[in-house]
Design a protein around this motif. Structure first.
Motif, PDB file in Angstrom:
ATOM      1  N   LEU A 153       0.860  -1.179   0.000  1.00  0.00           N
ATOM      2  CA  LEU A 153       0.000   0.000   0.000  1.00  0.00           C
ATOM      3  C   LEU A 153       0.893   1.225   0.000  1.00  0.00           C
ATOM      4  O   LEU A 153       1.888   1.269   0.727  1.00  0.00           O
ATOM      5  CB  LEU A 153      -0.884   0.015   1.249  1.00  0.00           C
ATOM      6  CG  LEU A 153      -1.676   1.306   1.520  1.00  0.00           C
ATOM      7  CD1 LEU A 153      -2.782   1.475   0.483  1.00  0.00           C
ATOM      8  CD2 LEU A 153      -2.253   1.296   2.924  1.00  0.00           C
ATOM      9  N   THR A 154       0.528   2.230  -0.797  1.00  0.00           N
ATOM     10  CA  THR A 154       1.313   3.464  -0.829  1.00  0.00           C
ATOM     11  C   THR A 154       0.698   4.556   0.026  1.00  0.00           C
ATOM     12  O   THR A 154      -0.524   4.703   0.128  1.00  0.00           O
ATOM     13  CB  THR A 154       1.462   4.012  -2.262  1.00  0.00           C
ATOM     14  OG1 THR A 154       0.167   4.064  -2.886  1.00  0.00           O
ATOM     15  CG2 THR A 154       2.417   3.184  -3.074  1.00  0.00           C
ATOM     16  N   THR A 181       3.165  -4.397   3.392  1.00  0.00           N
ATOM     17  CA  THR A 181       4.331  -3.543   3.214  1.00  0.00           C
ATOM     18  C   THR A 181       3.869  -2.147   2.836  1.00  0.00           C
ATOM     19  O   THR A 181       3.238  -1.956   1.800  1.00  0.00           O
ATOM     20  CB  THR A 181       5.256  -4.094   2.119  1.00  0.00           C
ATOM     21  OG1 THR A 181       5.759  -5.367   2.516  1.00  0.00           O
ATOM     22  CG2 THR A 181       6.437  -3.149   1.877  1.00  0.00           C
ATOM     23  N   VAL A 182       4.164  -1.181   3.693  1.00  0.00           N
ATOM     24  CA  VAL A 182       3.829   0.217   3.406  1.00  0.00           C
ATOM     25  C   VAL A 182       4.962   0.838   2.606  1.00  0.00           C
ATOM     26  O   VAL A 182       6.139   0.710   2.960  1.00  0.00           O
ATOM     27  CB  VAL A 182       3.610   1.013   4.705  1.00  0.00           C
ATOM     28  CG1 VAL A 182       3.425   2.495   4.394  1.00  0.00           C
ATOM     29  CG2 VAL A 182       2.412   0.458   5.469  1.00  0.00           C
ATOM     30  N   LEU A 183       4.608   1.507   1.516  1.00  0.00           N
ATOM     31  CA  LEU A 183       5.569   2.159   0.635  1.00  0.00           C
ATOM     32  C   LEU A 183       5.347   3.665   0.652  1.00  0.00           C
ATOM     33  O   LEU A 183       4.214   4.134   0.487  1.00  0.00           O
ATOM     34  CB  LEU A 183       5.405   1.669  -0.806  1.00  0.00           C
ATOM     35  CG  LEU A 183       5.495   0.168  -1.055  1.00  0.00           C
ATOM     36  CD1 LEU A 183       5.082  -0.130  -2.494  1.00  0.00           C
ATOM     37  CD2 LEU A 183       6.890  -0.352  -0.783  1.00  0.00           C
ATOM     38  N   GLY A 184       6.414   4.421   0.832  1.00  0.00           N
ATOM     39  CA  GLY A 184       6.333   5.863   0.740  1.00  0.00           C
ATOM     40  C   GLY A 184       6.623   6.331  -0.677  1.00  0.00           C
ATOM     41  O   GLY A 184       7.654   5.975  -1.247  1.00  0.00           O
ATOM     42  N   VAL A 185       5.715   7.105  -1.263  1.00  0.00           N
ATOM     43  CA  VAL A 185       5.897   7.621  -2.620  1.00  0.00           C
ATOM     44  C   VAL A 185       6.767   8.870  -2.553  1.00  0.00           C
ATOM     45  O   VAL A 185       6.415   9.844  -1.885  1.00  0.00           O
ATOM     46  CB  VAL A 185       4.551   7.933  -3.285  1.00  0.00           C
ATOM     47  CG1 VAL A 185       4.762   8.525  -4.682  1.00  0.00           C
ATOM     48  CG2 VAL A 185       3.687   6.683  -3.365  1.00  0.00           C
ATOM     49  N   THR A 186       7.883   8.859  -3.267  1.00  0.00           N
ATOM     50  CA  THR A 186       8.838   9.973  -3.203  1.00  0.00           C
ATOM     51  C   THR A 186       8.481  11.032  -4.235  1.00  0.00           C
ATOM     52  O   THR A 186       7.771  11.990  -3.931  1.00  0.00           O
ATOM     53  CB  THR A 186      10.269   9.445  -3.402  1.00  0.00           C
ATOM     54  OG1 THR A 186      10.355   8.753  -4.656  1.00  0.00           O
ATOM     55  CG2 THR A 186      10.671   8.515  -2.270  1.00  0.00           C
ATOM     56  N   SER A 202      11.338   6.119   9.447  1.00  0.00           N
ATOM     57  CA  SER A 202       9.973   5.893   9.919  1.00  0.00           C
ATOM     58  C   SER A 202       9.689   4.424  10.197  1.00  0.00           C
ATOM     59  O   SER A 202       8.714   4.090  10.876  1.00  0.00           O
ATOM     60  CB  SER A 202       8.959   6.415   8.897  1.00  0.00           C
ATOM     61  OG  SER A 202       8.891   5.540   7.779  1.00  0.00           O
ATOM     62  N   GLY A 203      10.501   3.533   9.628  1.00  0.00           N
ATOM     63  CA  GLY A 203      10.327   2.109   9.855  1.00  0.00           C
ATOM     64  C   GLY A 203       9.342   1.422   8.926  1.00  0.00           C
ATOM     65  O   GLY A 203       8.930   0.286   9.186  1.00  0.00           O
ATOM     66  N   ILE A 204       8.960   2.068   7.820  1.00  0.00           N
ATOM     67  CA  ILE A 204       8.071   1.402   6.867  1.00  0.00           C
ATOM     68  C   ILE A 204       8.868   0.435   5.997  1.00  0.00           C
ATOM     69  O   ILE A 204      10.094   0.361   6.074  1.00  0.00           O
ATOM     70  CB  ILE A 204       7.289   2.411   6.000  1.00  0.00           C
ATOM     71  CG1 ILE A 204       8.238   3.247   5.123  1.00  0.00           C
ATOM     72  CG2 ILE A 204       6.421   3.303   6.879  1.00  0.00           C
ATOM     73  CD1 ILE A 204       7.512   4.113   4.089  1.00  0.00           C
ATOM     74  N   GLY A 205       8.150  -0.302   5.136  1.00  0.00           N
ATOM     75  CA  GLY A 205       8.776  -1.395   4.415  1.00  0.00           C
ATOM     76  C   GLY A 205       9.487  -1.044   3.132  1.00  0.00           C
ATOM     77  O   GLY A 205      10.272  -1.841   2.624  1.00  0.00           O
ATOM     78  N   GLY A 206       9.213   0.141   2.573  1.00  0.00           N
ATOM     79  CA  GLY A 206       9.869   0.455   1.310  1.00  0.00           C
ATOM     80  C   GLY A 206       9.427   1.795   0.765  1.00  0.00           C
ATOM     81  O   GLY A 206       8.684   2.547   1.411  1.00  0.00           O
TER      82      GLY A 206
END
Length: 233
Positions: free
Chosen positions: A85-86, A107-112, A145-149
Motif C-alpha cells: 500500500l502506498t 508492506t507500506v511504501l512511501g511515494v517519493t 519511519s520504519g516502513i517497508g519500502g
C-alpha cells in the motif's frame, strides 16, 4: 522474477481488469490497483477477489491525511491481506501508516517523486531541490519511519539503495521494455536496467495491458528482467 513484476490494472472496468488477469494467467502473480481501477472498476472488491484467488495485490492509493485517518485507513487495507500500500512520503504519514500496518504482512511504501515529474516540475511544486535531492530526503525519512519500502524512479534506485540498505523494498514505475514508447513518463529505464540499479519490484502497466497478447508481453519483460542488463549512467 515473476514475484518482482507487478502489473498495473490501469483500467476503468472490472470486466476489463478480469479479462487482463485471465489472459495473464499464471504468468503474473502480482497486480497493482491504483486510482483508475479502485474508483472506476470496483477495485477494492476486485483486489479482495484477487487475494482470495492467491494473487498478490498492491493498492496504490497514496494516502495522506491526519495521523489518525492514515493509521485507520492503513489498518483497514491490512485486514484485506493486501501485500503493498502506498502513502505519500511525509514523515508523519509514514509513521502513522507503520502503526496501522503493525501485526500484518502489509508492506507500506512511501511515494517519493512521481516518475512523470522532472526537476522543473519539482521546482514548480515549491521544493528548493531537484528531483534526486527530494527523493534522497524522502528515502531517509522512509527509512527512519520504519516502513517497508519506497516508490521511486529507477533513475534514483541506486542512490536510494545506498540510503535505505538491502532490506527495504524499492518499487519502480516508469519501466519501459526495450523499444517501447515513454508515454507521459520522464525518468524511465528498461526492466533489466532497473533491477541492476537496485529496484526490488517493477511496476508495468501499458506495455502489458495494451499489448495484443498480454501474456507474451509479460513473458518478454520477465526475460528482460532475467538478463539484468547494464544500468544507465
Amino acid at each position: 522474477m515473476a514475484g518482482q513484476l507487478i502489473v498495473g490494472l490501469d483500467v476503468s472496468s472490472r470486466a476489463r481488469a478480469e479479462e487482463i488477469v485471465a489472459a495473464l494467467g499464471d504468468t503474473v502473480e502480482y497486480y497493482k490497483i491504483g486510482y483508475q481501477c479502485f474508483y472506476g472498476a470496483d477495485g477494492f472488491a476486485l483486489g479482495k477477489a484477487l487475494i482470495a484467488a492467491g494473487k498478490k495485490v498492491f493498492f496504490d492509493l497514496k494516502l495522506l491525511d491526519i495521523d489518525n485517518t492514515v493509521e485507520k485507513g492503513v489498518a483497514a487495507i491490512a485486514e484485506t491481506g493486501a501485500a503493498m500500500l502506498t502513502v505519500h512520503a511525509y514523515p508523519k504519514a509514514m509513521q502513522a501508516a507503520r502503526r496501522g500496518a503493525e501485526g500484518s504482512t502489509l508492506t507500506v511504501l512511501g511515494v517519493t517523486v512521481l516518475t512523470s515529474m522532472d526537476d522543473q516540475d519539482v521546482r514548480d511544486a515549491g521544493y528548493a531541490r531537484d528531483a534526486a535531492g527530494l527523493v534522497a530526503l524522502r528515502a531517509q525519512q522512509a527509512r527512519d519511519s520504519g516502513i517497508g519500502g519506497i516508490v521511486a524512479s529507477p533513475h534514483e534506485a541506486e542512490m536510494v539503495r545506498t540510503i535505505v540498505g538491502p532490506k527495504m523494498a524499492i518499487v519502480t514505475p516508469g519501466i519501459r521494455p526495450s523499444g517501447s514508447a515513454a508515454g507521459d513518463q520522464k525518468r524511465i529505464m528498461t526492466p533489466a536496467q532497473a533491477l541492476a540499479a537496485g529496484a526490488s519490484h517493477l511496476v508495468v502497466a501499458r506495455p502489458i495491458i495494451e499489448a495484443p497478447d498480454p501474456a507474451a508481453a509479460a513473458r518478454a519483460i520477465l526475460a528482460e528482467m532475467a538478463s539484468k542488463g547494464t544500468r544507465l549512467a
